[in-house]
Scaffold this motif. Structure first.
Motif, PDB file in Angstrom:
ATOM      1  N   ASN A 441      -1.487 -48.827 -31.274  1.00 27.14           N
ATOM      2  CA  ASN A 441      -1.638 -50.228 -31.663  1.00 27.14           C
ATOM      3  C   ASN A 441      -1.588 -50.344 -33.195  1.00 27.14           C
ATOM      4  OD1 ASN A 441      -1.962 -51.240 -29.046  1.00 27.14           O
ATOM      5  ND2 ASN A 441      -4.147 -50.789 -29.051  1.00 27.14           N
ATOM      6  N   MET A 442      -0.925 -51.391 -33.640  1.00 22.62           N
ATOM      7  CA  MET A 442      -0.868 -51.690 -35.080  1.00 22.62           C
ATOM      8  C   MET A 442      -1.144 -53.175 -35.269  1.00 22.62           C
ATOM      9  SD  MET A 442       2.085 -50.912 -37.957  1.00 22.62           S
ATOM     10  CE  MET A 442       3.244 -52.136 -37.377  1.00 22.62           C
ATOM     11  N   LYS A 443      -2.004 -53.474 -36.208  1.00 23.61           N
ATOM     12  CA  LYS A 443      -2.318 -54.861 -36.539  1.00 23.61           C
ATOM     13  C   LYS A 443      -1.957 -55.126 -37.995  1.00 23.61           C
ATOM     14  CE  LYS A 443      -6.170 -55.205 -33.273  1.00 23.61           C
ATOM     15  NZ  LYS A 443      -7.610 -55.531 -33.118  1.00 23.61           N
ATOM     16  N   PHE A 444      -1.484 -56.325 -38.243  1.00 23.80           N
ATOM     17  CA  PHE A 444      -1.247 -56.700 -39.644  1.00 23.80           C
ATOM     18  C   PHE A 444      -1.442 -58.199 -39.817  1.00 23.80           C
ATOM     19  CE2 PHE A 444       2.951 -56.695 -37.661  1.00 23.80           C
ATOM     20  CZ  PHE A 444       3.470 -57.917 -38.042  1.00 23.80           C
ATOM     21  N   THR A 445      -1.798 -58.559 -41.022  1.00 25.86           N
ATOM     22  CA  THR A 445      -1.998 -59.960 -41.396  1.00 25.86           C
ATOM     23  C   THR A 445      -1.143 -60.252 -42.616  1.00 25.86           C
ATOM     24  OG1 THR A 445      -4.277 -59.933 -40.576  1.00 25.86           O
ATOM     25  CG2 THR A 445      -3.675 -61.704 -42.095  1.00 25.86           C
ATOM     26  N   VAL A 446      -0.374 -61.329 -42.542  1.00 27.54           N
ATOM     27  CA  VAL A 446       0.511 -61.743 -43.644  1.00 27.54           C
ATOM     28  C   VAL A 446       0.059 -63.116 -44.124  1.00 27.54           C
ATOM     29  CG1 VAL A 446       2.868 -62.300 -44.322  1.00 27.54           C
ATOM     30  CG2 VAL A 446       2.437 -60.394 -42.764  1.00 27.54           C
ATOM     31  N   ARG A 447      -0.194 -63.233 -45.408  1.00 28.87           N
ATOM     32  CA  ARG A 447      -0.614 -64.494 -46.020  1.00 28.87           C
ATOM     33  C   ARG A 447       0.344 -64.875 -47.134  1.00 28.87           C
ATOM     34  NH1 ARG A 447      -5.509 -61.819 -45.121  1.00 28.87           N
ATOM     35  NH2 ARG A 447      -7.023 -63.012 -43.885  1.00 28.87           N
ATOM     36  N   SER A 448       0.821 -66.105 -47.065  1.00 26.05           N
ATOM     37  CA  SER A 448       1.614 -66.600 -48.198  1.00 26.05           C
ATOM     38  C   SER A 448       0.662 -67.059 -49.287  1.00 26.05           C
ATOM     39  CB  SER A 448       2.520 -67.757 -47.773  1.00 26.05           C
ATOM     40  OG  SER A 448       1.744 -68.859 -47.336  1.00 26.05           O
ATOM     41  N   HIS A 449       1.158 -67.109 -50.527  1.00 27.07           N
ATOM     42  CA  HIS A 449       0.304 -67.527 -51.644  1.00 27.07           C
ATOM     43  C   HIS A 449       1.091 -68.427 -52.592  1.00 27.07           C
ATOM     44  CE1 HIS A 449       2.375 -64.253 -53.742  1.00 27.07           C
ATOM     45  NE2 HIS A 449       1.990 -63.467 -52.771  1.00 27.07           N
ATOM     46  N   VAL A 450       1.395 -69.603 -52.088  1.00 25.14           N
ATOM     47  CA  VAL A 450       2.084 -70.584 -52.928  1.00 25.14           C
ATOM     48  C   VAL A 450       1.132 -71.053 -54.016  1.00 25.14           C
ATOM     49  CG1 VAL A 450       3.156 -72.859 -52.986  1.00 25.14           C
ATOM     50  CG2 VAL A 450       3.595 -71.306 -51.056  1.00 25.14           C
ATOM     51  N   ARG A 451       1.588 -70.962 -55.263  1.00 24.53           N
ATOM     52  CA  ARG A 451       0.729 -71.333 -56.392  1.00 24.53           C
ATOM     53  C   ARG A 451       1.482 -72.318 -57.285  1.00 24.53           C
ATOM     54  NH1 ARG A 451      -0.263 -65.578 -56.176  1.00 24.53           N
ATOM     55  NH2 ARG A 451       1.496 -65.324 -57.618  1.00 24.53           N
ATOM     56  N   GLY A 452       0.936 -73.504 -57.407  1.00 23.78           N
ATOM     57  CA  GLY A 452       1.469 -74.474 -58.358  1.00 23.78           C
ATOM     58  C   GLY A 452       2.906 -74.877 -58.061  1.00 23.78           C
ATOM     59  N   ILE A 453       3.662 -75.121 -59.129  1.00 27.30           N
ATOM     60  CA  ILE A 453       5.041 -75.596 -59.043  1.00 27.30           C
ATOM     61  C   ILE A 453       5.990 -74.409 -59.003  1.00 27.30           C
ATOM     62  CG2 ILE A 453       6.795 -77.025 -60.175  1.00 27.30           C
ATOM     63  CD1 ILE A 453       4.409 -78.340 -61.670  1.00 27.30           C
ATOM     64  N   GLU A 454       6.963 -74.473 -58.117  1.00 29.61           N
ATOM     65  CA  GLU A 454       7.940 -73.398 -58.001  1.00 29.61           C
ATOM     66  C   GLU A 454       9.300 -73.872 -58.479  1.00 29.61           C
ATOM     67  OE1 GLU A 454       6.732 -70.615 -54.350  1.00 29.61           O
ATOM     68  OE2 GLU A 454       7.106 -72.686 -53.758  1.00 29.61           O
ATOM     69  N   ASN A 455      10.077 -72.908 -58.968  1.00 31.31           N
ATOM     70  CA  ASN A 455      11.419 -73.229 -59.458  1.00 31.31           C
ATOM     71  C   ASN A 455      12.367 -73.569 -58.320  1.00 31.31           C
ATOM     72  OD1 ASN A 455      13.196 -73.152 -61.965  1.00 31.31           O
ATOM     73  ND2 ASN A 455      14.342 -71.783 -60.610  1.00 31.31           N
ATOM     74  N   GLN A 456      12.157 -72.990 -57.170  1.00 27.82           N
ATOM     75  CA  GLN A 456      12.967 -73.268 -55.996  1.00 27.82           C
ATOM     76  C   GLN A 456      12.063 -73.444 -54.806  1.00 27.82           C
ATOM     77  OE1 GLN A 456      16.092 -73.793 -55.949  1.00 27.82           O
ATOM     78  NE2 GLN A 456      16.989 -72.811 -57.742  1.00 27.82           N
ATOM     79  N   THR A 457      12.579 -74.101 -53.759  1.00 26.03           N
ATOM     80  CA  THR A 457      11.794 -74.261 -52.540  1.00 26.03           C
ATOM     81  C   THR A 457      11.958 -73.031 -51.679  1.00 26.03           C
ATOM     82  OG1 THR A 457      13.677 -75.410 -51.537  1.00 26.03           O
ATOM     83  CG2 THR A 457      11.991 -76.740 -52.576  1.00 26.03           C
TER      84      THR A 457
END
Length: 457
Positions: A441-457
Motif C-alpha cells: 500500500n502507498m498513500k500520498f497527499t498532493v496540495r496546491s499552493h496558489v499564492r497571490g497573482i500569477e503570470n499565467q492561469t
C-alpha cells in the motif's frame, strides 16, 4: 479704354453710404463667449456624432461589417451545437468562444484601418487649418474620434451578441445568460480592442504620414505577438495589453481567474491613460507638425488638470506594476520556454540511466479530492495498491512529482534517499525489497499552493 478701379470704388462707396444712411439702427445682442470645460464638453458631444456617423455611413465600413457577419453567422449556425465532434446544447460560454474566434481578426483590422482614417481625416481633406483655427482645446477632437471608434466596435459586438442569442433560440435553447455575454464580449474581449485602439491613435498622432503610421502599428502588433518567445521573456508586464486568460465555468464562473486578470487590466489601463495624455498633448494643430515643435507646444499645454491626471496614472502604473512583479516573480515563479527546455535536458541527462528499470504497477487506487474554487486550490488524498509485476526484486521506487504542488508520500518500509527539488525527482529506498508478485500500500497527499497573482492561469 481702360477699366478704372478708382471710379468703381467711388461708385460702390456712394451706394454703400446711401444704404447705410437709409438702414435703421439695430441693437446687436450681447454675446458672452465661453471657453471653459462645459463648452469643451459640448463641443466633444457634438463632434462624436459627426465622427461616428461619418464612419458608419462609409462604404468601407459596410463592406467590413458584412464580411465579418458572413464569417460569424455560418460559424454560429454550424458550430453552436457542436463540440469535440459531439452534439451539445448551444450554451452561452461556447457561443461567446465562437464569436471571439471568428470576429476578433475583423475587429483588429477595423481598429487598424479606422484609427488612421479618423486621425488623418481633416488633413486628408485639407481642412485641418480650418479645423485647427476653431476655438476648441485639442483633446476634444481626440476624445471625439476615439469615442466614435469605440462606439463602432460596440455596435459590431452587440450585433454579434444578437446573432448568438438568435442562434441559441433557433436551437431551442433559452438560457441566454445576458450577463455572461456582457462580461465575456463587452468587457473581456472589448478591453483588448480598447488597448489596441489607444496604441493605434498614439502611433498615428506621432507619425509624419498616415501610411507610415499604418506600417508602424502593424509592425508593433507583429513584434509584440512573436518577439517574446525568442528572447525568452514570459512576463506579461512587458507584453503590451496581455493579461492572464480566463475560463468560464457554470460551477465557479470567472471567480478563480478574475483577480489575476483585474490586476493586469488596471496595470495596462494606467499605461493607456498615460498614452492618451501624450496623444492629446501632441495632437497636431497648424502646419508645424514636427515632433520638436509639438513637444514645445505640449509642454505649454501640460498644466493644471493634465499634471494631476498624469501623476495619478504614473502612481497607479508603477504601484500595480510593482505589486504584480512581487507576486509573479517573488511569491511565484515564471518558467520561460528556454528554462523549461533546459530543465528537460537536465532531467534526461541526469536520469536517463534509470530508463527501463523494473518498477511496481498501480493495481488499485482510491481518491478523495477537496476543491476550493475561490482560492484555486485542491487537496488530493490517494490510497493505492502497487504490485511488482516483474521477475526481479525491486529495491528502489522512482517517483516524479508535479511542480507547483506539495507532495507527501507514505510507503511502508521506505526512506527518501534522493529528493531533487529542481527536477522534481524522488527515489525511495525500500528496507525490504519487493519480491516478484508482492503488493504493498502507498498513500500520498498532493496540495496546491496558489499564492497571490500569477503570470499565467
Amino acid at each position: 479704354n481702360r477699366f478704372s478701379f478708382s471710379e468703381r470704388s467711388k461708385k460702390a462707396r456712394r451706394v454703400d453710404d446711401t444704404v447705410a444712411a437709409s438702414a435703421p439702427a439695430v441693437a446687436l445682442p450681447s454675446i458672452h463667449p465661453s471657453y471653459g470645460f462645459s463648452a469643451a464638453l459640448r463641443q466633444f458631444t457634438g463632434s462624436v456624432g459627426t465622427e461616428f456617423f461619418g464612419v458608419v455611413k462609409s462604404t468601407s465600413f459596410i463592406v467590413i461589417l458584412f464580411a465579418s457577419l458572413l464569417n460569424l453567422i455560418p460559424a454560429l449556425i454550424f458550430s453552436a451545437s457542436e463540440g469535440y465532434g459531439n452534439q451539445s446544447l448551444p450554451v452561452t460560454y461556447w457561443v461567446c468562444d465562437i464569436i471571439q474566434g471568428t470576429l476578433f481578426s475583423f475587429l483588429v483590422g477595423m481598429v487598424t484601418f479606422y484609427a488612421g482614417v479618423l486621425v488623418w481625416k481633416e488633413r486628408d481633406a485639407r481642412m485641418d487649418e480650418i479645423q485647427d483655427a476653431m476655438p476648441h482645446p485639442g483633446w476634444t477632437a481626440y476624445a471625439a474620434k476615439f469615442t466614435a471608434l469605440v462606439g463602432i466596435l460596440w455596435i459590431i459586438l452587440l450585433v454579434a451578441i444578437s446573432a448568438g442569442i438568435v442562434t441559441q433560440a433557433a436551437h431551442g435553447y433559452s438560457r441566454f445568460q445576458l450577463g455572461l455575454y456582457v462580461k465575456s464580449i463587452l468587457v473581456v474581449d472589448f478591453s483588448t480592442l480598447f488597448f489596441m485602439a489607444m496604441l493605434a491613435f498614439f502611433i498615428h498622432v506621432l507619425s509624419p504620414n498616415k501610411y507610415v503610421g499604418y506600417f508602424a502599428y502593424v509592425t508593433f502588433l507583429i513584434v509584440n505577438a512573436f518577439i517574446w518567445i525568442p528572447i525568452d521573456v514570459s512576463s506579461l508586464l512587458v507584453h503590451y495589453g496581455a493579461r492572464p486568460g480566463m475560463t468560464y465555468s457554470d460551477f465557479f464562473h470567472f471567480a478563480p481567474f478574475i483577480e489575476n486578470w483585474s490586476w493586469f487590466t488596471v496595470y495596462w489601463l494606467s499605461f493607456s491613460v498615460l498614452m492618451a495624455i501624450a496623444t492629446a498633448l501632441f495632437w497636431p494643430r497648424g502646419k508645424e507638425v514636427s515632433i520638436g515643435k509639438r513637444w514645445s507646444v505640449a509642454r505649454q499645454r501640460f498644466g493644471g488638470a493634465w499634471q494631476v491626471i498624469t501623476a495619478a496614472a504614473i502612481l497607479a502604473f508603477a504601484g500595480t506594476g510593482a505589486w504584480i512583479f512581487y507576486n509573479t516573480k517573488v511569491l511565484n515563479e515564471i518558467v520561460t520556454p528556454k528554462v523549461a527546455e533546459r530543465r528537460r535536458a537536465a532531467y534526461e541527462k541526469t536520469y536517463k540511466k534509470y530508463a527501463g528499470i523494473p518498477q511496481p504497477r498501480v493495481q488499485d487506487v482510491r481518491y478523495a479530492i477537496d476543491i476550493f474554487p475561490e482560492t484555486r486550490n485542491i487537496v488530493l488524498h490517494c490510497d493505492e495498491v502497487i504490485q511488482n509485476k516483474s521477475a526481479q526484486r525491486i529495491s528502489d521506487i522512482h517517483i516524479v512529482v508535479s511542480p507547483g504542488y506539495d507532495t507527501d508520500i507514505q510507503l511502508e518500509g521506505a526512506t527518501l534517499s534522493t529528493d531533487d527539488k529542481k527536477l522534481y525527482y524522488r527515489i525511495y529506498k525500500l528496507a525490504q525489497p519487493m519480491a516478484p508478485g508482492e503488493s504493498r500500500n502507498m498513500k500520498f497527499t498532493v496540495r496546491s499552493h496558489v499564492r497571490g497573482i500569477e503570470n499565467q492561469t
